[in-house]
Design a protein around this motif. Structure first.
Motif, PDB file in Angstrom:
ATOM      1  N   THR A  31       0.864  -1.176   0.000  1.00 20.76           N
ATOM      2  CA  THR A  31       0.000   0.000   0.000  1.00 20.76           C
ATOM      3  C   THR A  31       0.902   1.227   0.000  1.00 20.76           C
ATOM      4  N   PRO A  32       0.390   2.366  -0.400  1.00 26.84           N
ATOM      5  CA  PRO A  32       1.237   3.567  -0.424  1.00 26.84           C
ATOM      6  C   PRO A  32       1.417   4.175   0.969  1.00 26.84           C
ATOM      7  N   ALA A  33       1.899   3.371   1.874  1.00 25.40           N
ATOM      8  CA  ALA A  33       2.152   3.829   3.243  1.00 25.40           C
ATOM      9  C   ALA A  33       3.260   2.969   3.831  1.00 25.40           C
ATOM     10  N   VAL A  34       3.929   3.517   4.824  1.00 22.75           N
ATOM     11  CA  VAL A  34       4.962   2.770   5.539  1.00 22.75           C
ATOM     12  C   VAL A  34       4.764   2.970   7.032  1.00 22.75           C
ATOM     13  N   VAL A  35       5.284   2.029   7.788  1.00 21.86           N
ATOM     14  CA  VAL A  35       5.362   2.184   9.235  1.00 21.86           C
ATOM     15  C   VAL A  35       6.806   2.535   9.540  1.00 21.86           C
ATOM     16  N   VAL A  36       7.000   3.627  10.237  1.00 20.26           N
ATOM     17  CA  VAL A  36       8.347   4.031  10.633  1.00 20.26           C
ATOM     18  C   VAL A  36       8.475   3.805  12.130  1.00 20.26           C
ATOM     19  N   THR A  37       9.644   3.338  12.532  1.00 19.22           N
ATOM     20  CA  THR A  37       9.898   3.143  13.957  1.00 19.22           C
ATOM     21  C   THR A  37      11.376   3.342  14.239  1.00 19.22           C
ATOM     22  N   LEU A  38      11.676   3.453  15.488  1.00 21.59           N
ATOM     23  CA  LEU A  38      13.037   3.675  15.958  1.00 21.59           C
ATOM     24  C   LEU A  38      13.692   2.329  16.233  1.00 21.59           C
ATOM     25  N   GLU A  39      14.858   2.092  15.633  1.00 23.33           N
ATOM     26  CA  GLU A  39      15.600   0.876  15.971  1.00 23.33           C
ATOM     27  C   GLU A  39      16.725   1.182  16.946  1.00 23.33           C
ATOM     28  N   SER A  40      17.352   2.326  16.766  1.00 25.27           N
ATOM     29  CA  SER A  40      18.451   2.732  17.636  1.00 25.27           C
ATOM     30  C   SER A  40      18.606   4.238  17.502  1.00 25.27           C
ATOM     31  N   LYS A  41      19.561   4.793  18.216  1.00 29.68           N
ATOM     32  CA  LYS A  41      19.777   6.232  18.080  1.00 29.68           C
ATOM     33  C   LYS A  41      20.437   6.580  16.752  1.00 29.68           C
ATOM     34  N   HIS A  42      20.783   5.555  15.969  1.00 25.74           N
ATOM     35  CA  HIS A  42      21.433   5.782  14.682  1.00 25.74           C
ATOM     36  C   HIS A  42      20.543   5.508  13.483  1.00 25.74           C
ATOM     37  N   LYS A  43      19.373   4.912  13.703  1.00 24.10           N
ATOM     38  CA  LYS A  43      18.635   4.423  12.542  1.00 24.10           C
ATOM     39  C   LYS A  43      17.138   4.339  12.805  1.00 24.10           C
ATOM     40  N   LEU A  44      16.370   4.759  11.781  1.00 24.73           N
ATOM     41  CA  LEU A  44      14.931   4.522  11.747  1.00 24.73           C
ATOM     42  C   LEU A  44      14.664   3.406  10.750  1.00 24.73           C
ATOM     43  N   LEU A  45      13.667   2.599  11.028  1.00 24.61           N
ATOM     44  CA  LEU A  45      13.246   1.537  10.118  1.00 24.61           C
ATOM     45  C   LEU A  45      11.910   1.926   9.503  1.00 24.61           C
ATOM     46  N   MET A  46      11.744   1.607   8.224  1.00 21.26           N
ATOM     47  CA  MET A  46      10.486   1.878   7.526  1.00 21.26           C
ATOM     48  C   MET A  46      10.047   0.588   6.843  1.00 21.26           C
ATOM     49  N   TYR A  47       8.869   0.112   7.224  1.00 21.07           N
ATOM     50  CA  TYR A  47       8.333  -1.131   6.681  1.00 21.07           C
ATOM     51  C   TYR A  47       7.045  -0.857   5.909  1.00 21.07           C
ATOM     52  N   PRO A  48       6.817  -1.577   4.809  1.00 23.60           N
ATOM     53  CA  PRO A  48       5.460  -1.604   4.268  1.00 23.60           C
ATOM     54  C   PRO A  48       4.532  -2.117   5.373  1.00 23.60           C
ATOM     55  N   VAL A  49       3.314  -1.647   5.399  1.00 21.46           N
ATOM     56  CA  VAL A  49       2.400  -2.008   6.489  1.00 21.46           C
ATOM     57  C   VAL A  49       2.276  -3.525   6.633  1.00 21.46           C
ATOM     58  N   ALA A  50       2.133  -4.247   5.524  1.00 16.62           N
ATOM     59  CA  ALA A  50       1.985  -5.707   5.597  1.00 16.62           C
ATOM     60  C   ALA A  50       3.220  -6.365   6.211  1.00 16.62           C
ATOM     61  N   GLU A  51       4.398  -5.867   5.886  1.00 15.87           N
ATOM     62  CA  GLU A  51       5.630  -6.423   6.468  1.00 15.87           C
ATOM     63  C   GLU A  51       5.725  -6.075   7.949  1.00 15.87           C
ATOM     64  N   TRP A  52       5.329  -4.856   8.302  1.00 12.58           N
ATOM     65  CA  TRP A  52       5.361  -4.450   9.706  1.00 12.58           C
ATOM     66  C   TRP A  52       4.446  -5.335  10.546  1.00 12.58           C
ATOM     67  N   GLU A  53       3.294  -5.679  10.012  1.00 11.12           N
ATOM     68  CA  GLU A  53       2.373  -6.530  10.765  1.00 11.12           C
ATOM     69  C   GLU A  53       3.026  -7.864  11.110  1.00 11.12           C
ATOM     70  N   LYS A  54       3.822  -8.412  10.199  1.00  9.42           N
ATOM     71  CA  LYS A  54       4.550  -9.661  10.476  1.00  9.42           C
ATOM     72  C   LYS A  54       5.603  -9.440  11.567  1.00  9.42           C
ATOM     73  N   VAL A  55       6.341  -8.346  11.441  1.00 10.62           N
ATOM     74  CA  VAL A  55       7.388  -8.041  12.425  1.00 10.62           C
ATOM     75  C   VAL A  55       6.763  -7.801  13.797  1.00 10.62           C
ATOM     76  N   ALA A  56       5.689  -7.023  13.830  1.00 13.10           N
ATOM     77  CA  ALA A  56       5.029  -6.730  15.105  1.00 13.10           C
ATOM     78  C   ALA A  56       4.532  -8.010  15.771  1.00 13.10           C
ATOM     79  N   ALA A  57       3.986  -8.925  14.988  1.00 11.80           N
ATOM     80  CA  ALA A  57       3.519 -10.196  15.553  1.00 11.80           C
ATOM     81  C   ALA A  57       4.689 -10.969  16.165  1.00 11.80           C
ATOM     82  N   GLN A  58       5.826 -10.975  15.475  1.00  9.21           N
ATOM     83  CA  GLN A  58       7.005 -11.657  16.022  1.00  9.21           C
ATOM     84  C   GLN A  58       7.490 -10.976  17.301  1.00  9.21           C
TER      85      GLN A  58
END
Length: 151
Positions: A31-58
């Motif tokens: 979808t034309p959207a991403v989920v952005v989150t903080l991984e560390s003080k050096h990096k933000l992660l951006m996932y397609p929503v469908a991929e983020w849902e898998k990561v969040a479940a894990q």
């Protein structure tokens, strides 16, 4: 799959122009959207929503009750996750709270890494690349030999 590294700048309003190459992949496969989150003080992660849902479940399935390090990491990713959509110019507005927590300013590198994008400060990215290029090839070969990775 995302790949490549793009040197970009975050504008004065906190917006990041997502390269057309990445927007096209998101539009075609997700979808034309991403989920952005903080991984560390050096990096933000951006996932397609469908991929983020898998990561969040894990992340939610991690056994963190007796492991404060994993619990903090789980909380870091889950508590800072926000859905972003780009504007008509292909920009996303990076949340002020996330921009405040990372130690990079306006000069960044947006990197494609398989199922996600990573946003690094340009200096941190360059340091990471120098380190990777300076790693001992024999040690790397040994470490890779301990895995199932086939290149």
């Amino acid at each position: 799959m995302f790949g490549g590294a793009h040197e970009l700048s975050i504008d004065s309003k906190g917006r990041l122009a997502v390269p057309a190459k990445f927007r096209d992949i998101l539009s075609r496969l997700y979808t034309p959207a991403v989920v952005v989150t903080l991984e560390s003080k050096h990096k933000l992660l951006m996932y397609p929503v469908a991929e983020w849902e898998k990561v969040a479940a894990q992340l939610l399935n991690l056994k963190v009750a007796d492991n404060p390090v994993l619990r903090r990491f789980q909380n870091l990713l889950l508590h800072n996750a926000e859905i972003l959509e780009w504007d008509s110019a292909g920009r996303v507005l990076l949340p002020a709270g996330l921009r405040k927590r990372v130690d990079f300013d306006r000069e960044v590198v947006l990197v494609g890494r398989a199922n996600r994008l990573e946003l690094w400060g340009r200096e941190q990215w360059e340091a990471e690349m120098v380190q990777a290029l300076d790693d001992d090839p024999d040690e790397l070969a040994f470490q890779l030999g301990q895995t199932d990775l086939q290149l």
